[in-house]
Design a protein around this motif. Structure first.
Motif, PDB file in Angstrom:
ATOM      1  N   ARG A 131      -0.394  -4.722  -4.901  1.00  0.00           N
ATOM      2  CA  ARG A 131      -0.902  -3.407  -4.108  1.00  0.00           C
ATOM      3  C   ARG A 131      -2.299  -3.547  -4.202  1.00  0.00           C
ATOM      4  O   ARG A 131      -3.065  -3.149  -3.660  1.00  0.00           O
ATOM      5  CB  ARG A 131      -0.955  -2.479  -5.589  1.00  0.00           C
ATOM      6  N   THR A 132      -3.164  -4.867  -4.977  1.00  0.00           N
ATOM      7  CA  THR A 132      -4.166  -5.318  -4.661  1.00  0.00           C
ATOM      8  C   THR A 132      -5.259  -4.508  -3.156  1.00  0.00           C
ATOM      9  O   THR A 132      -6.222  -4.167  -3.110  1.00  0.00           O
ATOM     10  CB  THR A 132      -4.212  -6.613  -4.879  1.00  0.00           C
TER      11      THR A 132
ATOM     12  N   VAL B 272      -9.444   3.629  -7.734  1.00  0.00           N
ATOM     13  CA  VAL B 272      -9.924   3.131  -7.301  1.00  0.00           C
ATOM     14  C   VAL B 272     -10.718   3.884  -6.640  1.00  0.00           C
ATOM     15  O   VAL B 272     -12.596   3.734  -6.786  1.00  0.00           O
ATOM     16  CB  VAL B 272      -9.179   2.139  -6.299  1.00  0.00           C
TER      17      VAL B 272
ATOM     18  N   TRP C 226     -10.771   0.815  -0.628  1.00  0.00           N
ATOM     19  CA  TRP C 226     -11.624   0.704  -0.751  1.00  0.00           C
ATOM     20  C   TRP C 226     -12.595   0.677   0.177  1.00  0.00           C
ATOM     21  O   TRP C 226     -13.723   1.329   0.035  1.00  0.00           O
ATOM     22  CB  TRP C 226     -12.007  -0.359  -2.269  1.00  0.00           C
TER      23      TRP C 226
ATOM     24  N   ASP D 168       1.012  -1.476   0.297  1.00  0.00           N
ATOM     25  CA  ASP D 168      -0.209  -0.231   0.442  1.00  0.00           C
ATOM     26  C   ASP D 168       0.773   1.086  -0.169  1.00  0.00           C
ATOM     27  O   ASP D 168       2.007   1.173   0.670  1.00  0.00           O
ATOM     28  CB  ASP D 168      -0.784   0.062   0.960  1.00  0.00           C
TER      29      ASP D 168
ATOM     30  N   SER E 170      -3.262   5.012  -8.856  1.00  0.00           N
ATOM     31  CA  SER E 170      -4.381   3.996  -8.963  1.00  0.00           C
ATOM     32  C   SER E 170      -4.846   3.663  -7.578  1.00  0.00           C
ATOM     33  O   SER E 170      -6.240   3.268  -7.541  1.00  0.00           O
ATOM     34  CB  SER E 170      -3.216   2.573  -8.967  1.00  0.00           C
ATOM     35  N   THR E 171      -4.231   4.211  -6.491  1.00  0.00           N
ATOM     36  CA  THR E 171      -5.798   4.065  -5.522  1.00  0.00           C
ATOM     37  C   THR E 171      -6.763   5.049  -5.326  1.00  0.00           C
ATOM     38  O   THR E 171      -7.344   5.015  -4.928  1.00  0.00           O
ATOM     39  CB  THR E 171      -4.490   4.355  -4.097  1.00  0.00           C
TER      40      THR E 171
ATOM     41  N   GLY F 226      -7.383   0.318 -11.039  1.00  0.00           N
ATOM     42  CA  GLY F 226      -7.092   0.448 -10.386  1.00  0.00           C
ATOM     43  C   GLY F 226      -5.943   0.300 -11.363  1.00  0.00           C
ATOM     44  O   GLY F 226      -4.490   0.658 -11.032  1.00  0.00           O
TER      45      GLY F 226
ATOM     46  N   ILE G 251     -11.318  -2.186  -9.202  1.00  0.00           N
ATOM     47  CA  ILE G 251      -9.972  -2.308  -8.985  1.00  0.00           C
ATOM     48  C   ILE G 251      -9.265  -3.398 -10.613  1.00  0.00           C
ATOM     49  O   ILE G 251      -7.983  -2.894 -10.165  1.00  0.00           O
ATOM     50  CB  ILE G 251      -9.644  -4.142  -8.142  1.00  0.00           C
TER      51      ILE G 251
ATOM     52  N   TRP H 217      -5.353  -1.389  -1.982  1.00  0.00           N
ATOM     53  CA  TRP H 217      -6.655  -0.345  -3.145  1.00  0.00           C
ATOM     54  C   TRP H 217      -8.336  -0.907  -2.310  1.00  0.00           C
ATOM     55  O   TRP H 217      -8.754  -0.438  -2.001  1.00  0.00           O
ATOM     56  CB  TRP H 217      -6.938  -1.499  -4.247  1.00  0.00           C
TER      57      TRP H 217
END
Ligand code: ACO
Length: 431
Positions: A391-392, A241, A399, A231, A237-238, A258, A255, A395
């Motif tokens: 990074r998922t 999202v 979220w 993170d 990208s965050t 993202g 996602i 995100w």
């Protein structure tokens, strides 16, 4: 939401407006301009959001001047040194380090969701074999919303939880399958007796004819790469999202957005661009030429893996990554790797150069990650997919925080309009 402790005064055309100031637990104070337009009829202007806090958050804190990165208060070097990726996932998602029982339960939940719906394999097969794995991932993750209908209702906390676990669990399978597809090898299914990083390595490198023995040092290095990318607060990208999900879009679609944003060379694509640059430099004697190009205003070339929007000091992740690169190359017996030599000398040359010092340009996390990934056997096209899978969790955590926030509203920036004012349409024959 934080309490306002002091206020700022803004004077426009002789009229004064009082703006509350919030004191964060760490970092600069934040001026609250939410009512500014309603009260004063003006917008603020901040392209690139260099001075704008888009939300309040309790997940990650960065002090760019000190080179500090904290997840829920814990420094990244302590997490990378003592913890492992799934424990960091738990910390990011739920706010505290897990007890042994909580961790076991979490790992079990993730492990039991690693397989993909079999029908999803058809999606991979629709892509050209030479598709970039990021293109495949963007498409396949977006397609998850067509397969997991029972976890797309964002108003239901249980469905949000299921979607979170599914995404974290399935992303390594998707990334590995995207890779296998582009090299024309059969998909390798996940194995639940392996840890998260070992399972990913095996899905990438095993073939039906020969299994892949996971080396614990490589699996540890892989896990550390996941951890270091987990993170990074409100990066591009965050924020993508968050903005996508502010409309109420389902988590898989958000996602996928993202992933699309991460692909760019100024963001997640930098690790691929960095290794390509190091290969292009090739030998240490060419370093001065490339340093000169990076400093030349008329040359668009930039030193990839150098500079960061927030870090104006060493990226703390780069330090751990450099150490990991040494360990991995040592293990693989390639400590005299010419590209590592180029990287080390390029870093030293840039750090000694007043241009980079004045602009506070230091190596970022991507400077060394590509060297490790290449040594492990990954092609450059897989670097950004590995970043995306890591990074998922970030995100998802951001979220979830946003959806649970009662103040959540659709993101809708304003603009400084510089186009034509209203004018009458002219018929085509009269133009
Ligand atoms: N090489 C040479 N000069 C650079 C570099 C670089 N890598 N990065 C910034 N500069 C210079 C710019 O030319 C600019 O100079 P100027 O003030 O004379 O015009 C100054 O430093 C400030 O640069 P900006 O682009 O305005 O800074 P910003 O904060 O917008 O950009 C960014 C940050 C995009 C990361 C930039 O440093 C960059 O392009 N770096 C290379 C790509 C990279 O490594 N990206 C990975 C980021 S980390 C991540 O996503 C995980």
């Amino acid at each position: 939401m934080a309490e306002s402790t002091k206020s700022a005064k803004l004077s426009i055309d002789g009229k004064e407006y009082e703006l509350p100031i919030f004191a964060p637990t760490a970092g600069p104070d934040v001026v609250d301009i939410r009512k500014l337009y309603a009260q004063a009829g003006v917008f603020t202007y901040d392209p690139g959001f260099t001075s704008t806090a888009s939300c309040d958050s309790t997940i990650t804190y960065i002090d760019g001047d000190k080179g500090e990165l904290l997840h829920r208060g814990y420094p990244i070097d302590q997490l990378a040194g003592n913890s492992h990726y799934l424990e960091v996932c738990y910390l990011l998602l739920y706010g505290e380090l897990p007890t042994p029982a909580e961790l076991e339960d979490f790992e079990c939940r993730v492990t039991n969701h690693t397989m993909l719906h079999e029908q999803m394999m058809n999606f991979f097969r629709g892509f050209r074999r030479d598709a970039h794995p990021m293109a495949v991932m963007t498409g396949v993750v977006g397609a998850m919303s067509a397969f997991y209908h029972d976890s797309t209702d964002i108003a239901d906390p249980w469905q949000r939880e299921v979607a979170s676990i599914r995404l974290i669990a399935k992303m390594p399978t998707i990334a590995a399958m995207a890779y296998k597809y582009t090299i024309g090898q059969p998909f390798v299914y996940p194995r639940n007796d392996l840890d998260y990083a070992s399972n990913f390595l095996r899905m990438c490198f095993a073939v039906p004819a020969e299994d892949y023995e996971v080396n614990p040092i490589l699996s540890r290095a892989m896990d550390r790469i996941f951890t270091l990318h987990a993170d990074h607060e409100q990066n591009a990208s965050t924020s993508t999202v968050r903005l996508a999900s502010s409309s109420g879009a389902n988590p898989f679609a958000c996602i996928a957005a993202g992933i699309a944003c991460l692909w760019g060379p100024a963001h997640g694509g930098a690790n691929q661009a960095c290794l390509e640059m190091l290969n292009e430099i090739g030998t240490v004697d060419r370093i001065p030429e490339f340093i000169a190009r990076a400093k030349d205003k008329n040359d668009p070339f930039r030193l990839m893996g150098f500079g960061h929007r927030v870090y104006k000091n060493f990226d703390p992740r780069a330090k751990v990554m450099k150490q990991s690169a040494d360990e991995v190359l040592d293990l693989l017996g390639v400590e005299n790797n010419p590209i590592l030599q180029v990287a080390k000398e390029l870093e030293a040359a840039a750090l000694a150069d007043p241009y980079f010092a004045e602009k506070k340009l230091f190596p970022n996390v991507d400077f060394y990650s590509g060297i490790i990934l290449e040594a492990m056997g990954f092609p450059t096209s897989m670097f950004t997919p590995i970043f995306a899978l890591s990074r998922t969790v970030g995100w998802i955590s951001q979220w979830k925080e946003m959806i649970a926030d009662p103040q959540n509203k659709i993101g809708r920036p304003r603009q400084l309009y510089l186009g034509s004012t209203a004018r009458n349409y002219v018929d085509i024959e009269n133009r």
